[in-house]
Design an enzyme around this catalytic site. Structure first.
Site, short mmCIF file in Angstrom:
data_model
loop_
_atom_site.label_atom_id
_atom_site.label_comp_id
_atom_site.label_asym_id
_atom_site.label_seq_id
_atom_site.Cartn_x
_atom_site.Cartn_y
_atom_site.Cartn_z
CG HIS A 135 -2.09 -0.88 1.14
ND1 HIS A 135 -2.04 -2.21 1.50
CD2 HIS A 135 -3.36 -0.65 0.71
CE1 HIS A 135 -3.23 -2.76 1.30
NE2 HIS A 135 -4.05 -1.84 0.82
CE LYS A 139 -3.83 -0.38 4.78
NZ LYS A 139 -5.15 0.17 5.12
N1 LIG Z 1 -13.08 -0.84 3.50
C1 LIG Z 1 -12.55 -0.39 2.37
O1 LIG Z 1 -12.93 -0.79 1.27
C2 LIG Z 1 -11.49 0.67 2.45
C3 LIG Z 1 -10.94 1.23 1.28
C4 LIG Z 1 -10.01 2.27 1.42
C5 LIG Z 1 -9.64 2.72 2.68
N2 LIG Z 1 -10.17 2.12 3.78
C6 LIG Z 1 -9.88 2.58 5.14
O2 LIG Z 1 -10.59 3.80 5.32
C7 LIG Z 1 -9.87 4.64 6.22
C8 LIG Z 1 -9.64 5.99 5.54
O3 LIG Z 1 -8.76 5.80 4.45
P1 LIG Z 1 -8.26 7.02 3.54
O4 LIG Z 1 -7.22 6.44 2.66
O5 LIG Z 1 -9.41 7.75 2.97
O6 LIG Z 1 -7.54 7.91 4.68
P2 LIG Z 1 -7.22 9.47 4.68
O7 LIG Z 1 -7.02 9.98 3.29
O8 LIG Z 1 -6.12 9.65 5.69
O9 LIG Z 1 -8.56 10.12 5.24
C9 LIG Z 1 -8.98 10.02 6.55
C10 LIG Z 1 -9.85 11.21 6.85
O10 LIG Z 1 -10.50 11.03 8.09
C11 LIG Z 1 -10.73 12.30 8.63
N3 LIG Z 1 -10.98 12.18 10.06
C12 LIG Z 1 -10.12 11.86 11.07
N4 LIG Z 1 -10.77 11.82 12.24
C13 LIG Z 1 -12.07 12.13 11.98
C14 LIG Z 1 -13.23 12.24 12.77
N5 LIG Z 1 -13.20 12.05 14.10
N6 LIG Z 1 -14.40 12.56 12.15
C15 LIG Z 1 -14.47 12.76 10.82
N7 LIG Z 1 -13.39 12.66 10.03
C16 LIG Z 1 -12.21 12.36 10.60
C17 LIG Z 1 -9.50 13.10 8.30
O11 LIG Z 1 -9.89 14.41 8.25
P3 LIG Z 1 -8.86 15.67 8.28
O12 LIG Z 1 -8.12 15.60 6.98
O13 LIG Z 1 -9.80 16.81 8.38
O14 LIG Z 1 -7.99 15.45 9.49
C18 LIG Z 1 -9.13 12.52 6.92
O15 LIG Z 1 -9.61 13.34 5.88
C19 LIG Z 1 -8.61 3.85 6.59
O16 LIG Z 1 -8.84 3.13 7.78
C20 LIG Z 1 -8.43 2.88 5.44
O17 LIG Z 1 -7.73 1.71 5.81
C21 LIG Z 1 -11.08 1.10 3.68
#
Ligand SMILES: NC(=O)c1ccc[n+]([C@@H]2O[C@H](COP(=O)([O-])OP(=O)(O)OC[C@H]3O[C@@H](n4cnc5c(N)ncnc54)[C@H](OP(=O)(O)O)[C@@H]3O)[C@@H](O)[C@H]2O)c1
Length: 230
Positions: A135, A139
């Site tokens: 990844h 991540k």
């Molecule tokens: N299940 C699936 O199919 C799948 C697919 C992809 C990713 N994921 C998972 O999804 C999660 C997010 O991935 P990503 O790649 O999108 O990460 P990312 O780009 O780091 O985004 C995470 C976001 O969460 C926000 N955040 C943090 N704390 C929060 C809260 N208390 N309330 C609301 N928003 C909050 C952050 O906001 P700020 O920028 O404002 O701090 C950031 O924009 C990870 O755990 C990843 O492993 C799962």
């Protein structure tokens, strides 16, 4: 539907795009708007049909608890909290809400898991099994939720108790690559899923929220993806 999306990061912003394309109304709360779960107070959720969470392993459990306590349906894509699964399942049952989660919302990965389940028979024929996942460097959790699910799937399908080794690589902007390798003295079997973009996750999450509408109970996407609307 009126959807509240938690997280406007890499995946969350695509979920919003896909949801709007599918004619849903989408409100988004990032970390700042959702400090101490402020966006999940019952009054804020009054008109919301479902909450979708793509945030962080550190914040997701508090988000889940607040949603369940407010009686709202929830779709959770965030990984890294599965130690709490049993407790959350009980909470969902107590409050009679709808809850659907997945380590990976891509239909392609779920087809891959089916192939892995079939190939797991190799472990009963002298093969050893190994998992490699790659990844992007941003991540936050390792191994990936998908690699953990893949390991469990193969172990359960094979009836063996020994865990498969998982090796994680973090490099560049790799969206998500999972390899399952079975090896014997004579040959190797490779199964591989390579995500080209995050759109597959976003589509699966939005279609999951549509599926969950008017349902109660605790669901894993791997058990329901075959029933989703196109
Ligand atoms: N299940 C699936 O199919 C799948 C697919 C992809 C990713 N994921 C998972 O999804 C999660 C997010 O991935 P990503 O790649 O999108 O990460 P990312 O780009 O780091 O985004 C995470 C976001 O969460 C926000 N955040 C943090 N704390 C929060 C809260 N208390 N309330 C609301 N928003 C909050 C952050 O906001 P700020 O920028 O404002 O701090 C950031 O924009 C990870 O755990 C990843 O492993 C799962």
């Amino acid at each position: 539907m009126n959807l509240l999306l938690l997280g406007r990061g890499k995946t969350g912003s695509l979920v919003a795009e896909v949801a709007r394309e599918r004619r849903h109304h989408v409100a988004i709360a990032g970390a700042r708007e959702n400090l101490a779960c402020a966006a999940l107070a019952p009054a804020e959720l009054f008109d919301v049909n479902a909450v979708i969470d793509f945030t962080t392993p550190q914040s997701v459990v508090a988000n889940i608890e607040a949603c369940i306590q407010a009686g709202k349906s929830m779709v959770v894509g965030t990984t890294g909290w599965y130690g709490e699964l049993d407790r959350i399942r009980e909470l969902v049952q107590q409050h009679n809400t709808g809850f659907l989660y997945a380590a990976n919302f891509s239909v392609g990965i779920n087809v891959f898991l089916d192939a892995a389940r079939a190939a797991a028979v190799a472990l009963s024929h002298g093969y050893s099994g190994q998992i490699f996942e790659r990844h992007h460097v941003h991540k936050k959790d390792a191994p990936s939720g998908t690699a953990i699910a893949l390991e469990r799937t193969v172990r359960e399908a094979s009836g063996q108790s020994r865990a498969l080794e998982i090796t994680s690589f973090r490099e560049g902007e790799v969206v998500g690559l999972h390899e399952l390798v079975f090896e014997s003295a004579d040959d190797r079997i490779y199964l591989c899923h390579d995500a080209k973009s995050r759109r597959g996750f976003a589509e699966g999450a939005v279609r999951a929220a549509e599926w969950l509408q008017a349902k109660k109970g605790f669901y894993d996407f791997k058990d329901v993806w075959r029933e989703l609307e196109k």
